[in-house]
Design an enzyme around this catalytic site. Structure first.
Site, short mmCIF file in Angstrom:
data_model
loop_
_atom_site.label_atom_id
_atom_site.label_comp_id
_atom_site.label_asym_id
_atom_site.label_seq_id
_atom_site.Cartn_x
_atom_site.Cartn_y
_atom_site.Cartn_z
N GLU A 178 0.83 -1.21 0.00
CA GLU A 178 0.00 0.00 0.00
C GLU A 178 0.87 1.26 0.00
O GLU A 178 0.71 2.15 0.86
CB GLU A 178 -0.99 -0.02 1.19
CG GLU A 178 -1.94 -1.18 1.12
CD GLU A 178 -3.16 -1.09 2.03
OE1 GLU A 178 -3.19 -0.22 2.91
OE2 GLU A 178 -4.09 -1.90 1.84
N GLU A 230 -4.98 -8.73 -0.36
CA GLU A 230 -5.83 -8.39 0.79
C GLU A 230 -7.26 -8.27 0.27
O GLU A 230 -7.55 -7.42 -0.58
CB GLU A 230 -5.38 -7.08 1.46
CG GLU A 230 -4.03 -7.22 2.13
CD GLU A 230 -3.63 -6.04 3.00
OE1 GLU A 230 -4.53 -5.33 3.50
OE2 GLU A 230 -2.41 -5.84 3.17
O1 AHR Z 1 -5.43 -5.97 6.87
C1 AHR Z 1 -5.37 -4.81 7.64
C2 AHR Z 1 -4.64 -3.66 6.94
O2 AHR Z 1 -5.39 -3.27 5.82
C3 AHR Z 1 -3.29 -3.96 6.38
O3 AHR Z 1 -2.29 -3.84 7.32
C4 AHR Z 1 -3.14 -2.92 5.32
O4 AHR Z 1 -2.31 -3.33 4.26
C5 AHR Z 1 -4.56 -2.65 4.88
O5 AHR Z 1 -4.84 -1.29 4.82
#
Ligand code: AHR
Length: 547
Positions: A207, A331
């Site tokens: 990110e 994610e």
């Molecule tokens: O999964 C929780 C968080 O969500 C992670 O650390 C981040 O990459 C995302 O914003």
């Protein structure tokens, strides 16, 4: 808890999306038969691509109760463990043949110094999510976890707060061969592992548009080139680098990133998409107490994943016509407010319900339908967190409805995805007008999903078995479909269904089996077509043996 049927939603459900006969590829796709609500055509001669087993990947991070308690209990713990790793976690991961595990983050990765997690003396540090990270769980503990599961490790390197040299050296520490006099390989041996870890999957940051450095796409492209271009390589090791991709539907990120990479295309494009429980606000809404309107809204917005993959794929094509880079959706899942936290210490932990099981089925089916585009995916996060498969605290552990879907869908892993056409009722998303453009958790400009299909799913073939998974999102009405296998016959069939009367149902330490999949009847005759009824708010997997 509000579960009464919303009349507006119900009435909107009585229009069939498509009743006309249509041509798709070389196959004839016809309307639902009389007496059926829907039709499902599995086009056995139209393969899409192999469903990479890695699409069923996982993610753990030093966050709340994920690592400490969820995964790591320590060797001296009374909690059953294997070399300090919770046995219930390992057993769960083995039972679904988890193919890959991502660590250490997430946002944690971009403040993590891998050297802190080595050797007998571990410094306590202020970390991204907590004031006191003990560093007890480090590289060797993570590799031992992966080894015990039998999965590939996927490491995310720190690009925000460590220079490229540290990435090279962590890479060297993990992968340099033993016995060649390499100093980092000798340190690895001193710390307990003579053999290299052979880490194949490496994330170059996480990110970077947010917690990974607040970079522009051009700034990140520069960092990516710098960190990746001259990475040491070792003979016989196949390394796959993953570059930071968009936040949800942020097409602008991808449009600007690819040209700026200047030909240094990564193997994977890390793509994150979370579905918030509240249409208006990200990271809000209640995991367990939701209305029927919120139920439909969440599931409708889950299907935005398909638009993300389609539209970004086209965008990538401009700089990458051969599609060297594929998606790594590392994610994904639902993200609710803190009201159902397992404990105040367990930041971002929530209680997965039957609604999250449906979201899992919808998402995995999208990955299958785009098997040619998705190389890997990691659910966020596996234990004690957002869209978890396991909840664990001290000596208690319970698998969630999300786990049930992963278990049911396992037979898709490595299969050849087959084009499958659904003709089904479209259900209105009653909250679409409240959803900000692009969806609550995504940047970029797309209109919200106004409808969600009652039935949707995917099919794949492995040898003489065809697996068809189907999600019925209708909260109260079963859907009967004529299932037609085009180009093959069926000799026998089995089915498993995940269905409970209440979509709010969930498994707890006290009631661990409230939501469990069950075998169900399927009447598939000798031909290639049969009728099947999918219960309301259910996930079904049909396992069909080709005649
Ligand atoms: O999964 C929780 C968080 O969500 C992670 O650390 C981040 O990459 C995302 O914003």
């Amino acid at each position: 808890m509000s579960s009464s049927l919303n009349r507006r939603t119900f009435l909107s459900a009585v229009t069939l999306t498509a009743v006309a006969t249509a041509m798709r590829g070389s196959q004839l796709v016809s309307q639902a038969t009389r007496g059926a609500d829907a039709s499902i055509d599995v086009l056995a001669q139209e393969p899409i691509g192999t469903i990479a087993p890695e699409v069923y990947g996982h993610f753990i991070e030093q966050l709340g109760g994920v690592i400490y308690d969820g995964v790591w209990v320590g060797e001296r713990s009374k909690v059953p463990n294997e070399r300090g790793v919770r046995k219930a976690f390992l057993d769960m991961m083995r039972s679904i043949k988890a193919p890959v595990l991502r660590w250490p983050g997430g946002c944690f990765a971009d403040s993590y110094d891998w050297r802190d997690g080595l050797g007998p003396r571990r410094p306590q540090r202020t970390a991204f999510w907590s004031q006191e990270d003990s560093n007890q769980y480090g590289t060797h503990e993570f590799m031992a976890t992966c080894k015990a599961i039998g999965c590939e490790p996927y490491l995310a390197a720190n690009v925000r707060s460590l220079p490229a040299k540290d990435f090279y050296q962590w890479f060297e520490y993990c992968n340099a061969p033993a016995g060649i006099g390499n100093d980092l390989a000798s340190q690895r041996e001193k710390n307990g592992s003579r053999a290299p870890f052979h880490v194949k999957f490496w994330g170059v940051g996480n990110e970077s548009w947010g917690c990974g450095g607040d970079m522009t796409p051009e700034e990140y492209a520069h960092a990516y080139r710098q960190y990746s271009a001259w990475l040491p390589r070792y003979e016989g090791q196949n390394v796959h680098l993953v570059g930071v991709g968009p936040n949800g539907y942020d097409l602008d990120w991808t449009r600007r990133l690819f040209p700026a990479l200047n030909g240094h295309l990564p193997w994977g494009l890390s793509t994150h998409y979370y579905v918030s429980g509240d249409a208006k606000q990200f990271a809000a809404g209640d995991a367990v107490n939701f209305t029927n309107d919120e139920y439909y809204d969440l599931l409708a917005r889950a299907t935005t994943m398909e638009r993300i993959l389609r539209d970004h794929w086209l965008q990538m094509q401009a700089s990458d016509p051969a599609h060297k880079t594929r998606f790594v959706v590392d994610e994904w899942g639902s993200w609710f407010g803190p009201s159902t936290r397992l404990s105040p210490k367990y930041n971002l932990s929530q209680m997965p319900t039957m609604r999250d099981a449906l979201l899992s089925g919808l998402t995995l089916d999208i990955f299958h339908r785009h098997a040619d585009k998705v190389a890997m995916a990691c659910v966020a996060q596996t234990v004690n967190c957002l869209h978890s498969l396991l909840l664990a605290s001290e000596d208690k552990a319970v698998t969630t409805p999300v786990y049930e879907v992963f278990k049911m869908y396992m037979q898709h892993m490595g299969g050849q995805s087959l084009r499958t056409e659904f003709v089904s009722t479209m259900l209105t998303n009653p909250l679409a007008q409240l959803t900000p453009v692009g969806g609550a958790s995504a940047t970029g400009t797309i209109p919200p999903e106004t409808r969600v299909s009652a039935l949707s799913g995917s099919a794949s073939r492995s040898g003489n078995r065809i697996t068809l998974s189907v999600v019925n999102t209708h909260i109260s009405a079963p859907q009967t479909a004529e299932v037609r296998l085009r180009g093959v016959g069926v000799s026998s069939a089995e089915a498993t269904v995940l269905h409970v009367d209440d979509v709010h149902a969930h498994n707890t330490f006290d009631q661990p089996n409230a939501v469990r999949a069950q075998a169900t009847q399927v009447k598939a005759g000798n031909g290639g077509s049969f009728m099947h009824t999918f219960p309301p708010a259910s996930v079904t997997v049909l396992s069909l043996t080709v005649a």
